[in-house]
Scaffold this active site. Structure first.
Site, mmCIF file in Angstrom:
data_model
loop_
_atom_site.group_PDB
_atom_site.id
_atom_site.type_symbol
_atom_site.label_atom_id
_atom_site.label_comp_id
_atom_site.label_asym_id
_atom_site.label_seq_id
_atom_site.Cartn_x
_atom_site.Cartn_y
_atom_site.Cartn_z
ATOM 1 N N GLU A 17 9.041 1.311 -6.735
ATOM 2 C CA GLU A 17 9.245 0.784 -8.140
ATOM 3 C C GLU A 17 10.078 2.308 -8.822
ATOM 4 O O GLU A 17 11.048 2.238 -9.581
ATOM 5 C CB GLU A 17 8.352 0.352 -8.842
ATOM 6 C CG GLU A 17 7.978 -0.871 -8.379
ATOM 7 C CD GLU A 17 6.872 -1.607 -8.959
ATOM 8 O OE1 GLU A 17 5.659 -1.045 -9.036
ATOM 9 O OE2 GLU A 17 6.992 -2.545 -9.662
ATOM 10 N N GLU B 237 2.644 -5.354 -3.013
ATOM 11 C CA GLU B 237 1.709 -5.634 -3.986
ATOM 12 C C GLU B 237 0.941 -6.893 -3.784
ATOM 13 O O GLU B 237 -0.280 -7.405 -3.990
ATOM 14 C CB GLU B 237 2.224 -5.810 -5.460
ATOM 15 C CG GLU B 237 2.430 -4.480 -6.274
ATOM 16 C CD GLU B 237 3.567 -3.751 -5.831
ATOM 17 O OE1 GLU B 237 4.308 -4.037 -4.652
ATOM 18 O OE2 GLU B 237 3.926 -2.858 -6.622
ATOM 19 N N ALA C 66 0.300 2.656 -6.126
ATOM 20 C CA ALA C 66 -0.865 2.905 -7.238
ATOM 21 C C ALA C 66 -2.158 3.434 -6.233
ATOM 22 O O ALA C 66 -2.209 3.324 -5.307
ATOM 23 C CB ALA C 66 -1.290 1.710 -7.648
ATOM 24 N N GLY D 197 4.281 0.953 -6.125
ATOM 25 C CA GLY D 197 4.809 1.904 -7.359
ATOM 26 C C GLY D 197 5.689 3.016 -6.739
ATOM 27 O O GLY D 197 6.715 3.516 -7.547
HETATM 28 N N1 CO8 Z 1 -3.914 5.010 -3.045
HETATM 29 C C1 CO8 Z 1 -4.903 5.878 -2.541
HETATM 30 N N2 CO8 Z 1 -4.894 6.523 -1.412
HETATM 31 C C2 CO8 Z 1 -3.906 6.303 -0.665
HETATM 32 C C3 CO8 Z 1 -2.975 5.393 -0.966
HETATM 33 C C4 CO8 Z 1 -2.836 4.704 -2.182
HETATM 34 N N3 CO8 Z 1 -1.879 3.756 -2.221
HETATM 35 N N4 CO8 Z 1 -2.318 5.176 0.152
HETATM 36 C C5 CO8 Z 1 -2.618 6.071 1.118
HETATM 37 N N5 CO8 Z 1 -3.665 6.883 0.401
HETATM 38 C C6 CO8 Z 1 -4.437 7.827 1.329
HETATM 39 C C7 CO8 Z 1 -5.207 7.263 2.487
HETATM 40 O O1 CO8 Z 1 -6.677 6.795 1.917
HETATM 41 C C8 CO8 Z 1 -5.633 8.665 3.281
HETATM 42 O O2 CO8 Z 1 -6.558 9.327 2.625
HETATM 43 P P1 CO8 Z 1 -7.928 9.951 3.411
HETATM 44 O O3 CO8 Z 1 -7.370 10.892 4.364
HETATM 45 O O4 CO8 Z 1 -8.495 10.550 2.266
HETATM 46 O O5 CO8 Z 1 -8.435 8.653 3.942
HETATM 47 C C9 CO8 Z 1 -4.278 9.313 3.094
HETATM 48 O O6 CO8 Z 1 -3.703 8.906 1.799
HETATM 49 C C10 CO8 Z 1 -3.459 9.155 4.344
HETATM 50 O O7 CO8 Z 1 -3.196 7.686 4.347
HETATM 51 P P2 CO8 Z 1 -3.362 7.019 5.787
HETATM 52 O O8 CO8 Z 1 -4.294 7.757 6.555
HETATM 53 O O9 CO8 Z 1 -3.440 5.296 5.235
HETATM 54 O O10 CO8 Z 1 -1.850 6.980 6.336
HETATM 55 P P3 CO8 Z 1 -1.424 6.126 7.475
HETATM 56 O O11 CO8 Z 1 -0.032 6.800 7.864
HETATM 57 O O12 CO8 Z 1 -2.168 5.433 8.506
HETATM 58 O O13 CO8 Z 1 -0.760 4.889 6.653
HETATM 59 C C11 CO8 Z 1 0.314 3.940 4.462
HETATM 60 C C12 CO8 Z 1 0.116 5.097 5.300
HETATM 61 C C13 CO8 Z 1 1.092 2.771 5.391
HETATM 62 C C14 CO8 Z 1 1.404 4.303 3.496
HETATM 63 C C15 CO8 Z 1 -0.931 3.079 4.024
HETATM 64 O O14 CO8 Z 1 -1.775 4.455 3.527
HETATM 65 C C16 CO8 Z 1 -0.982 2.209 2.995
HETATM 66 O O15 CO8 Z 1 -0.743 1.186 3.365
HETATM 67 N N6 CO8 Z 1 -1.331 2.542 1.994
HETATM 68 C C17 CO8 Z 1 -1.237 1.319 0.696
HETATM 69 C C18 CO8 Z 1 0.390 1.400 0.401
HETATM 70 C C19 CO8 Z 1 0.256 0.106 -0.721
HETATM 71 O O16 CO8 Z 1 -0.257 -1.052 -0.588
HETATM 72 N N7 CO8 Z 1 0.485 0.584 -1.860
HETATM 73 C C20 CO8 Z 1 0.754 -0.504 -3.068
HETATM 74 C C21 CO8 Z 1 -0.076 -0.198 -3.973
HETATM 75 S S1 CO8 Z 1 -0.097 -1.360 -5.268
HETATM 76 C C22 CO8 Z 1 1.036 -0.579 -6.311
HETATM 77 O O17 CO8 Z 1 1.652 0.087 -5.771
HETATM 78 C C23 CO8 Z 1 1.077 -1.313 -7.541
HETATM 79 C C24 CO8 Z 1 1.918 -0.379 -8.425
HETATM 80 C C25 CO8 Z 1 2.088 -0.946 -9.755
HETATM 81 C C26 CO8 Z 1 2.340 -0.132 -11.036
HETATM 82 C C27 CO8 Z 1 2.835 -0.728 -12.059
HETATM 83 C C28 CO8 Z 1 2.050 -0.784 -13.257
HETATM 84 C C29 CO8 Z 1 2.601 -0.964 -14.837
#
Ligand code: CO8
Length: 263
Positions: free
Chosen positions: A117, A137, A69, A114
């Site tokens: 998923e 999550e 998400a 997500g």
């Molecule tokens: N949301 C928004 N932006 C994101 C996300 C995210 N989930 N993940 C990465 N980005 C963005 C970063 O903010 C960054 O943007 P910017 O350059 O503008 O700062 C860009 O993408 C690149 O990311 P990173 O610099 O962080 O890249 P890294 O290689 O250092 O790390 C990771 C990559 C490991 C993927 C890291 O970005 C991360 O941990 N992201 C979050 C992952 C996460 O926790 N996802 C789960 C979220 S909860 C969820 O998905 C629930 C879904 C439920 C759906 C069901 C509903 C019914």
């Protein structure tokens, strides 16, 4: 396919395969509300199109299939807005899961939350060497809500599902393959091409039989064996009484490729 789709693109390949591409590579294809709406709209169109025989779900960029998400969008949300978004997200995940055609996920890089998923909502997961899966999550105060708890349970069994869901740990492709999450593991950069080949191969089979077999595989989950065998029987009857079955057997006897009527 045209129409106002945001955050995804849709492509038709050869005659029978459609590809849906998660297309916000700068945000690692993180799912925001507009994108979720578009996925539901695209899947409704694809599901109603009898000429589509197989669907590939892939992602743009090199780093991620989908990082889950969009947490930045969520950061600014009130509880009420989050609940409204939940319905949109549920519709998107449900739309992928309920597509009547076989679905193949082509995963490279991160498939987290997500993203994992969405992959698990597909029938078959192809992943390249860079793929990393996970349901993180609980690390951000959430529970997987795109089907993650239930799909992990059914695909992997109770013990592994608990391991992944309760720790939120990342699963590299080696392990994902070993535990059966990934059906086909391919060299880096080959996931999309392999998924498209696989989809084309499926699309060459009887559309009636393939849809019926998918229904049996899906609807047999979580019911008693006797009920599941009834579901299989219904699928068998659908295929056995179809024009596709007559054509399939005639083509075999005539040593020629079948020309499926699709009914
Ligand atoms: N949301 C928004 N932006 C994101 C996300 C995210 N989930 N993940 C990465 N980005 C963005 C970063 O903010 C960054 O943007 P910017 O350059 O503008 O700062 C860009 O993408 C690149 O990311 P990173 O610099 O962080 O890249 P890294 O290689 O250092 O790390 C990771 C990559 C490991 C993927 C890291 O970005 C991360 O941990 N992201 C979050 C992952 C996460 O926790 N996802 C789960 C979220 S909860 C969820 O998905 C629930 C879904 C439920 C759906 C069901 C509903 C019914």
């Amino acid at each position: 396919m045209t129409g106002a789709l945001e955050g995804i693109t849709v492509h038709r390949h050869d005659e029978f395969v459609t590809e849906v591409v998660l297309d916000r590579p700068d945000a690692l294809n993180a799912l925001n509300t507009a994108m979720a709406r578009s996925i539901a709209v695209a899947c409704a169109r694809i599901g109603a199109d009898r000429t589509v025989r197989a669907v590939v779900l892939s992602a743009a960029g090199t780093k991620a299939f989908c990082a889950g998400a969009d947490l930045k969008e969520r950061n600014a949300m009130t509880d009420a807005a989050l609940l409204r978004q939940r319905e949109v997200f549920r519709a998107a995940f449900g739309a992928v899961l309920r597509l009547p055609q076989p679905t193949v996920a082509a995963v490279h890089g991160y498939a987290l939350g997500g993203g994992c998923e969405f992959a698990m909502s597909c029938d078959i997961i192809v992943a390249d060497e860079t793929a990393v899966f996970g349901l993180p999550e609980v690390t951000v105060g959430l529970v997987p809500g795109g089907g993650g708890t239930q799909l992990a349970l059914r695909r992997l069994g109770a013990g592994l599902a608990a391991d992944l869901v309760l720790t939120g740990r990342r699963v590299p492709v080696d392990e994902a393959e070993r535990i059966g999450l990934v059906a086909r593991r391919v060299p880096a950069g080959r996931a999309r091409a392999t998924a498209l080949e696989l989809a084309s191969a499926i699309a060459g089979n009887s559309p009636v039989a393939v849809r019926a077999a998918k229904r049996a595989l899906r609807n047999g989950w979580g019911v008693t064996l006797d009920s599941a065998l009834d579901i299989e029987d219904a699928a068998w009857r659908t295929a056995a009484l179809s024009g596709d079955r007559r054509e399939g057997i005639a083509a075999f006897a005539g040593k020629r490729a079948p020309r499926w009527p699709g009914q």
